[in-house]
Design an enzyme around this catalytic site. Structure first.
Site, PDB file in Angstrom:
ATOM      1  N   HIS A 225       4.037  -0.682   3.725  1.00  0.00           N
ATOM      2  CA  HIS A 225       3.441  -1.618   4.666  1.00  0.00           C
ATOM      3  C   HIS A 225       4.028  -1.519   6.072  1.00  0.00           C
ATOM      4  CE1 HIS A 225       0.470  -4.426   5.780  1.00  0.00           C
ATOM      5  NE2 HIS A 225       1.380  -5.051   6.483  1.00  0.00           N
ATOM      6  N   TYR A 229       2.750  -0.624  10.397  1.00  0.00           N
ATOM      7  CA  TYR A 229       3.203  -1.195  11.671  1.00  0.00           C
ATOM      8  C   TYR A 229       3.873  -0.151  12.548  1.00  0.00           C
ATOM      9  CZ  TYR A 229       1.556  -5.682  10.337  1.00  0.00           C
ATOM     10  OH  TYR A 229       0.714  -6.695   9.996  1.00  0.00           O
ATOM     11  N   HIS A 376     -11.119  -0.988   5.616  1.00  0.00           N
ATOM     12  CA  HIS A 376     -10.131  -1.760   6.386  1.00  0.00           C
ATOM     13  C   HIS A 376      -9.212  -0.850   7.193  1.00  0.00           C
ATOM     14  CE1 HIS A 376      -6.919  -4.515   7.405  1.00  0.00           C
ATOM     15  NE2 HIS A 376      -6.066  -3.785   6.720  1.00  0.00           N
ATOM     16  N   PHE A 377      -8.604   0.147   6.534  1.00  0.00           N
ATOM     17  CA  PHE A 377      -7.630   0.911   7.323  1.00  0.00           C
ATOM     18  C   PHE A 377      -8.290   1.987   8.184  1.00  0.00           C
ATOM     19  CE2 PHE A 377      -6.998   2.969   3.088  1.00  0.00           C
ATOM     20  CZ  PHE A 377      -7.344   4.262   3.413  1.00  0.00           C
ATOM     21  N   HIS A 378      -9.607   2.158   8.007  1.00  0.00           N
ATOM     22  CA  HIS A 378     -10.279   2.989   9.002  1.00  0.00           C
ATOM     23  C   HIS A 378     -10.610   2.181  10.259  1.00  0.00           C
ATOM     24  CE1 HIS A 378     -10.425   6.114   5.942  1.00  0.00           C
ATOM     25  NE2 HIS A 378     -10.669   6.948   6.935  1.00  0.00           N
ATOM     26  N   ARG A 441     -12.364   2.897  -4.238  1.00  0.00           N
ATOM     27  CA  ARG A 441     -11.925   3.843  -3.226  1.00  0.00           C
ATOM     28  C   ARG A 441     -11.484   5.125  -3.922  1.00  0.00           C
ATOM     29  NH1 ARG A 441      -5.838   1.849  -1.491  1.00  0.00           N
ATOM     30  NH2 ARG A 441      -5.926   3.677  -0.150  1.00  0.00           N
ATOM     31  N   ARG A 442     -11.192   6.152  -3.142  1.00  0.00           N
ATOM     32  CA  ARG A 442     -10.581   7.381  -3.654  1.00  0.00           C
ATOM     33  C   ARG A 442     -11.308   7.941  -4.863  1.00  0.00           C
ATOM     34  NH1 ARG A 442      -4.110   6.239  -3.705  1.00  0.00           N
ATOM     35  NH2 ARG A 442      -3.803   6.944  -1.592  1.00  0.00           N
TER      36      ARG A 442
END
Lengths: 551, 49, 158
Positions: A225, A229, A376-378, A441-442
């Site tokens: 995580h 950041y 989300h993380f894209h 996902r994946r």
């Protein structure tokens, strides 16, 4: 805030070091981006990979190159330049340290990449045990992390030199931020280093037979995580300390900018359990405790949102804007250095909202490991962070190579960002929607034995392929601009913009430079959040797992 | 490329509150967006078994 | 450190929202029993087939418990046992699952049944199947070449 050691231009020797990082980063972007395109095409069901190449092999390449290589190399390159520009040229020792770090990372990347291409490490970039990759893959990752430590040490050396030469003064803002990010990286990557060195390497070498799976996952997410950041903070460096200069405004508050970075250091690490909310073997009370800490890490982003709007509004009003939103028109929309990161900032609004959902304890059951997470993380990494990195490149690369961003390239850069936003709206939007319906996902294209639910997902997957294709066009555009700025753009001087605080702004409190205090608090929070559950995980561990190669 | 020079020479004195009204309204919109997103997924959670 | 009045308002608004979110999920989790799956039971991953209840995968009626049925699954690359199951509408079921090899996912699409299966651990989730229909159980954690083929069918019938 500007001191005598601050350079208007990055020293050419430091520029070379930065550029070396950027070459690797953009090569990773080119290859990783192509893999991403292929994935979306395969998952649309309309396309198959030639020559028996495996979907999960290219997925591993995509994740490792874009999640680990592009990010780490770009960040280290940018931070070297930022430190050299604001805290003074690296000493020879610091520069040598930086080069050693670069080469160690590059060797590590080559080792890991070779194993992936030989299909000996198709374990994705999270390499969850008991999937067992070739030991050279783990050794390569170790080199990347250790190299980044050496690289970061060089930045800290130069910062410490500035502090020594300017006693009683807070370090230059950009350098301060780079150092916070480096410290964050040191503290968090200890987790993955422990996982690889004490668990996965000996196990893949056959020195030990079995691995404690939950322990390895917990160490991974202790790192995983704060890793995001570590990606985000360099973007925030640009937003807080570079953008104000570009738009002709002032830094809204130097102290609050520093405070928000320190809050990230404190709260981004003891939160790894929010990636493990649906896992067995972890007490739900400890999960919830880390959920609370995760919510605390929202606060510095709330502060950032306010600071950004305030910077824009103040700059606009100083130029005579009126009414509630008149300042929006005063922003330099024709300037890629502003517009490209701005689109990234805007993407962080849905990205942040989605992130709060993901972290909300049992609500994770709705989205965990669905393609919502990929969506989300894209938005976070592949839009907010990456577009900001692109925006930084558009002035930093010519600054470092002694060239200029031409009008044509500036225009192309703005087009690139809109292309990116369009592609991402299709891709990430349909990923979010499909994820709420339950699509994983994946995963390669699958009809799931003719399940009705899976059939409903296919239109979304086609939308993702459309989005992926548009995004790949965006990658081609950014590569054209990169090559132009590195080798062909007209010679000249491109400014390295560094924001200034208002001359009559209050002084930055020195407590923000009390590293013992902040690092101490960080460690206390980590110990508080992890000691007991981690002891439980080891004490109550089942029989460990032997390695599996299921690809 | 265009360096951003302040076009209007007329500088408005920073008036503590009136000058950041747009900011406040913007962030509140943002906050409402977050709340709506969260509540929608929470109801999805409640409606599923 | 000076903080603008509007920023104070914004941070107060943000903090209040976060506290409300946390309170809602906290009460839901710890007072209403909606904790995410966090079973602490361990098992020898190499003796799953010999271990109760995994020696008899499938749906079993139980008496004298808080739930009416136990639904036992064994996961391995790249399948679930049982491959198909029919559940009476409205049944309160404890889903119990584990893996014999690598980490797998256990997600019933369109429901809140979504948990990780890790070697050596048992994963459990209690829920009431109160909506009729055909549901897809699938693996949502990468487990190897056949990951996307790993699925099973659940029918909730009247």
């Amino acid at each position: 805030m500007l001191s005598t050691t601050s350079q208007v231009k990055v020293d050419p020797r430091d520029a070379k070091l930065s550029m070396a990082h950027f070459y690797v980063a953009f090569i990773a972007l080119a290859i990783g981006g192509l893999m991403g395109l292929l994935q979306t095409l395969v998952r649309s069901g309309k396309f198959e990979l030639p020559g028996g190449i495996g979907y999960y092999e290219i997925l591993t390449v995509h994740g490792v190159l874009l999640g680990l290589v592009l990010t780490t190399f770009f960040i280290m390159g940018f931070q070297h330049a930022a430190v050299s520009r604001t805290a003074g040229t690296h000493s020879n020792a610091a520069r040598r340290t930086g080069w050693i770090g670069f080469w160690v990372m590059t060797i590590g990347t080559t080792m890991a990449a070779t194993m992936i291409l030989m299909n000996k490490a198709t374990v994705l970039y999270t390499f969850y045990a008991p999937l067992q990759a070739h030991w050279i893959f783990y050794a390569g990752l170790t080199f990347v992390v250790v190299g980044s430590w050496i690289d970061g040490a060089a930045q800290i050396m130069t910062y410490a030199k500035w502090r020594k030469a300017n006693p009683g003064k807070p370090g230059p803002l950009l350098s301060f931020m780079a150092v916070v990010n480096t410290v964050l990286w040191f503290v968090c990557s200890l987790g993955v280093a422990a996982e690889v060195l004490f668990q996965l390497l000996p196990w893949s070498l056959g020195l030990v037979d079995r691995v404690n799976v939950l322990e390895s996952r917990t160490l991974f997410w202790y790192f995983g995580h704060p890793l995001v950041y570590f990606w985000l903070l360099p973007a925030y460096m640009c937003w807080y300390a570079v953008i104000p200069k570009i738009i002709g405004g002032k830094i809204f508050s130097d102290s609050l900018a520093r405070l928000s970075f320190l809050l990230f250091l404190l709260f981004s690490i003891p939160v790894g359990f929010h990636h493990q909310l649906t896992e067995p073997g972890i007490d739900p009370a400890w999960k919830f405790f880390q959920v609370i800490l995760t919510f605390l890490v929202v606060i510095p982003s709330l502060m950032t949102a306010f600071s950004m709007f305030a910077t824009f509004e103040s700059a606009g009003r100083a130029k005579g804007a009126e009414g509630l939103f008149g300042w929006i028109k005063k922003l330099p929309w024709g300037d890629a250095r502003f517009t490209v990161p701005f689109i990234g900032m805007a993407a962080f609004i849905p990205a942040g909202a989605g992130g709060i959902v993901n972290a909300s304890n049992q609500m994770d059951q709705v989205v965990h490991n669905t393609i919502w997470i990929t969506g989300h993380f894209h938005l976070t990494l592949a839009t907010s962070v990456v577009l900001t990195f692109f925006g930084i490149s558009y002035w930093l690369i010519p600054h470092l190579t002694g060239r200029k961003l031409s009008k044509a390239m500036n225009k192309l850069a703005i087009i690139q960002a809109w292309v990116w936003l369009t592609g991402m709206t299709f891709m990430s939007g349909s990923m979010h929607a499909e994820g709420l319906l339950g699509a994983p996902r994946r995963s390669a294209f699958s009809l799931y034995n003719g399940a009705k639910q899976a059939a409903e997902w296919i239109p979304y997957q086609i939308a993702q392929a459309i989005g992926g294709s548009i995004l790949f066009l965006g990658i081609i555009l950014v590569l054209i601009i990169f090559v132009n700025l590195a080798f062909f753009a007209p010679k000249g001087e491109e400014e390295f913009p560094v924001g200034e605080t208002d001359p009559n702004a209050e002084k930055t409190p020195m407590v923000l430079e009390n590293w013992k205090l902040w690092i101490g608090l960080t460690i206390i929070l980590i110990l508080f959040a992890y000691t007991i559950p981690f002891i439980d995980i080891i004490r109550d561990a089942p029989l460990g797992s032997k390695g599996f190669k299921t690809w | 490329m265009a360096k951003t020079e302040p076009k209007g020479k007329k500088k408005i004195k920073d008036e503590e509150n009136s000058s950041l009204k747009g900011t406040l309204v913007s962030v509140l919109f943002l906050g409402i967006f977050v709340i709506v997103t969260w509540v929608s997924v929470y109801f999805l959670f409640l409606n599923r078994f | 450190m000076h903080i603008h009045k509007y920023e104070k308002i914004w941070l107060a608004f943000g903090l209040a929202s976060l506290i409300v979110f946390l309170t809602v999920i906290g009460i839901s989790a710890f007072y209403l029993g909606n904790k995410p799956p966090s079973c602490l039971t361990t098992i020898n991953p190499e003796k799953v087939d010999q271990t109760v209840p995994f020696n008899h995968p499938g749906l079993h009626k139980v008496e004298g418990k808080e739930w009416d049925y136990e639904l036992v699954y064994v996961a391995q690359t790249f399948s679930y046992t049982p491959a198909e199951v029919k559940i009476p509408l409205g049944a309160k079921v404890k889903v119990i699952a584990t893996t014999k090899d690598v980490v797998h996912g256990f997600e019933v699409a369109g429901t809140n049944i979504n948990m990780m299966l890790e070697p050596g651990y048992v994963s459990e989730y209690v829920t009431t199947f109160n909506k009729e229909g055909e549901y897809l159980l699938l693996c949502n954690e990468y487990c190897g070449t056949g990951h996307h083929l790993m699925s099973s069918k659940i029918e909730v019938v009247k």
